[in-house]
Design a protein around this motif. Sequence first.
Motif, PDB file in Angstrom:
ATOM      1  N   ALA A   1       6.559   9.954   9.269  1.00  0.00           N
ATOM      2  CA  ALA A   1       6.487  10.650   7.996  1.00  0.00           C
ATOM      3  C   ALA A   1       5.085  10.528   7.428  1.00  0.00           C
TER       4      ALA A   1
ATOM      5  N   ILE B   1      15.444   9.007  -8.722  1.00  0.00           N
ATOM      6  CA  ILE B   1      16.239   7.942  -8.121  1.00  0.00           C
ATOM      7  C   ILE B   1      15.664   6.612  -8.591  1.00  0.00           C
TER       8      ILE B   1
ATOM      9  N   ARG C   1       9.930   5.998   5.799  1.00  0.00           N
ATOM     10  CA  ARG C   1      10.539   7.308   6.079  1.00  0.00           C
ATOM     11  C   ARG C   1      10.567   7.601   7.567  1.00  0.00           C
TER      12      ARG C   1
ATOM     13  N   LEU D   1       1.996   4.741 -12.933  1.00  0.00           N
ATOM     14  CA  LEU D   1       0.697   4.346 -12.394  1.00  0.00           C
ATOM     15  C   LEU D   1      -0.359   4.332 -13.490  1.00  0.00           C
TER      16      LEU D   1
ATOM     17  N   PRO E   1       0.835  -1.206   0.000  1.00  0.00           N
ATOM     18  CA  PRO E   1       0.000   0.000   0.000  1.00  0.00           C
ATOM     19  C   PRO E   1       0.868   1.254   0.000  1.00  0.00           C
ATOM     20  N   PRO E   2       0.325   2.363  -0.511  1.00  0.00           N
ATOM     21  CA  PRO E   2       1.155   3.563  -0.685  1.00  0.00           C
ATOM     22  C   PRO E   2       1.722   4.129   0.612  1.00  0.00           C
ATOM     23  N   THR E   3       1.104   3.826   1.737  1.00  0.00           N
ATOM     24  CA  THR E   3       1.611   4.416   2.978  1.00  0.00           C
ATOM     25  C   THR E   3       2.881   3.719   3.461  1.00  0.00           C
TER      26      THR E   3
ATOM     27  N   ASP F   1       5.716   6.097   3.683  1.00  0.00           N
ATOM     28  CA  ASP F   1       5.795   6.957   4.869  1.00  0.00           C
ATOM     29  C   ASP F   1       6.275   6.178   6.086  1.00  0.00           C
ATOM     30  N   LYS F   2       5.867   4.901   6.159  1.00  0.00           N
ATOM     31  CA  LYS F   2       6.339   4.076   7.273  1.00  0.00           C
ATOM     32  C   LYS F   2       7.859   3.969   7.245  1.00  0.00           C
TER      33      LYS F   2
ATOM     34  N   GLU G   1       0.637   4.069  12.379  1.00  0.00           N
ATOM     35  CA  GLU G   1       1.650   4.955  12.937  1.00  0.00           C
ATOM     36  C   GLU G   1       1.036   5.977  13.891  1.00  0.00           C
TER      37      GLU G   1
ATOM     38  N   ARG H   1      -4.946  -2.674  -6.869  1.00  0.00           N
ATOM     39  CA  ARG H   1      -5.178  -1.852  -5.698  1.00  0.00           C
ATOM     40  C   ARG H   1      -3.887  -1.214  -5.190  1.00  0.00           C
ATOM     41  N   ASN H   2      -2.896  -2.048  -4.931  1.00  0.00           N
ATOM     42  CA  ASN H   2      -1.617  -1.529  -4.456  1.00  0.00           C
ATOM     43  C   ASN H   2      -0.627  -1.546  -5.608  1.00  0.00           C
ATOM     44  N   ARG H   3       0.199  -0.527  -5.673  1.00  0.00           N
ATOM     45  CA  ARG H   3       1.109  -0.438  -6.816  1.00  0.00           C
ATOM     46  C   ARG H   3       2.565  -0.332  -6.408  1.00  0.00           C
TER      47      ARG H   3
ATOM     48  N   ALA I   1      10.342  13.302  -8.349  1.00  0.00           N
ATOM     49  CA  ALA I   1      11.110  14.540  -8.200  1.00  0.00           C
ATOM     50  C   ALA I   1      12.601  14.304  -8.426  1.00  0.00           C
TER      51      ALA I   1
END
Lengths: 378, 329
Positions: free
Chosen positions: B60, A120, A81, A195, A73-75, A78-79, B244, A202-204, A117
């Motif tokens: 984050a 990488i 990071r 994408l 999943p996209p989050t 963030d996990k 989180e 669902r998840n990519r 951005a």
Amino acid sequence: MLWIAIRMLTGDAQKFYGLLFGIAFSTLLITQQMTIFVNLVQRGASGVYNAPEAEVWVMDPVSRTTDVSYAMPPTALDKVRSVQGVEWAVPHLRAVANVRTKEGDLEGVGVIGVDDATLIGLPARMAKGDKSVLFAPDAVAVDDTGSLRFFPPEIDPVGQRLELNDQRAVIRGIADSIPSFTSTVVLYTRYSNALNFVPGTRNRLSFVLVGVSEGQTPSEVAARIERETGLKARTREEFAQAGIDFIIENTGIPTNFGITVFLGFVVGVAIVGLTFSLFIRDNIKQFGALKAIGVTNAKIVRMVAAQAGLVGLIGYALGVIGTVVFILAFSANPFFKGFYIPWQVPLISLVAVAIILAITGFIALRSVLKTEPAAVFR
Amino acid sequence: MAILPRNLSFSRQILPILAVIGVIVAAWYIISGQPDREIVEPAEQPPKAVGALADAPRVAGAGVVEPASEVIDIGSALSGLVTEVRVRPGDRVAQGEVLFRVDDRAARASLAQADAAISEARAAISEAMTAQRTARQQLDLYRSLTDPAAVSRAEVIRAEGEEAAATSRLGLARARLAAARAAAATARTETERLTVRAPIAGEILAVNIRPGEFVATQGGSSQPFIQMGDTDPLHVRIDIDENEVARVKLGAPAVISPRGAAELHVEAQFVRAEPQVVPKRSLTNSAAERVDVRVLQLIYALPESEDFRVGQQVDAFIAAKDGPTDAED
């Protein structure tokens, strides 16, 4: 005394060159086959080496290699990071898609989505165009070997239009990448474009690429990511090895090449052994004479060793040069792109040559050592 | 053969030397041909935690910039053709300022109609009053006579009837005036409703109507006519994965970087956390987005800055509580 041994050896040109040929041939066979084998299985790690910035790869726990992955999943980004010791983390998408060319042909391609951005995840160099071309709308960069499969050489791929999942894609550059094991065409594009290019599931997010903060080692950070996020994290080396292991486990390549290398060894032993034995037998009178004038067995062993050493040196050199010439000659072929001779391989074949000569020399010597000086008169 | 030594042998001397040279050349080729597998530094700066957060527990999240008032989609109370648009994107407007007008000709016509009805009712009133006055005078005259034979009984009854009729006519006319006034007020309200005004002071973010276009109050599927919001200060809405949430130190400031300008680090102040954990809205623009991730949304206020715009995506780092996981390191 050793010089006499060398003269004895080169005196019979036929047998001398026969010996050289045997050693050279088995060196060539062993070195060249092992080189191709190593390079071929290392294709399994090309995906890892093509993203030179990533120090740690984070993936779903069931993912195995760059090409066998299960999306997250996209989050997850963030996990990752959030974990201490992670300097930066960017998303990385790897998927397959069908592309339609202008001629209407359908072709399966790998789509790699790199961070929007920072880009990488792109290979270190571009063969044509600049990395920044990917910022253009609908832009993709094709890998160099893939572009040859896609377009005939007289067509410049840059500017060509493709259709991916009903979306327009324009080739804006050619990436200088290491081909994958299956050498499928790879299209590099930005994550947000990817994408759209890849049919929706669902998840990519296939991978999260991580850079490690100063003062931390990748393996420490990988272990911490695994502990805190529950995802699987592998350092670059581990993940490259996983790709190689996957190929070794799932293809017949190791068996095939193993057999060839073994055959090279057997051929070496057979040819060299036979010729060496014949050569020694022909010269048994000379050895008898030497014994008659009081040459010790130890000295005779040294003489035979010198003969074997010379044959080994020249034969080995010819074999290694042959391999180098082979690799040089085929370096322009896209299949052989990025092939190199690992420095361990010539050392292994050197050991093999030494073993071949030791075995054959030992067999040949047995009769000499048993020879009586009277053999001169027979 | 004078140059070469007399007893030079190809197989005994030249070949071994060539072999040695060949091995050296091959070794050089092999060593120089080893692949470059060094890790390279990213050419561009990826988003990263800086300052105190770089080496501290942190959480984050990704977020979107929005106005402090959130985006207000201005609607229209009535449907009709747009006759005038007073604002452009980027304009700052005060509360109550006219944003656009919808065609009010029909409303004005009914106002004129109501005004005419008012005049008519007024005329009827004065006519009824006059008639009433005349009837009353006559009746008073008859009543003031002392001699009953001076006027017949029938004449008195007629005069009384005329007075009563005039009185009721006056009542009717007054009622008509009230009705016409009410109609005029309705028409005036209608005209007022056709003028759309700014509900708060703020900035116009988008204008999607032009004079001549039809605004409909039905449906509502189309894009909003005008979008506005209070952009001073701007807020960011940061999505934090539900797993989180427990780690976030609520109330702590966040370090925000806009997408594509990760070298920029702005400290934003905590405003509030949304009470509800909602399904993550992925920003993939895919029509059939399905999610199984829920997020807590935190609102942060951005300082005055030229670098942020409404709708922009940002990466955020927030300090985390010192959890037990950190004790292991």
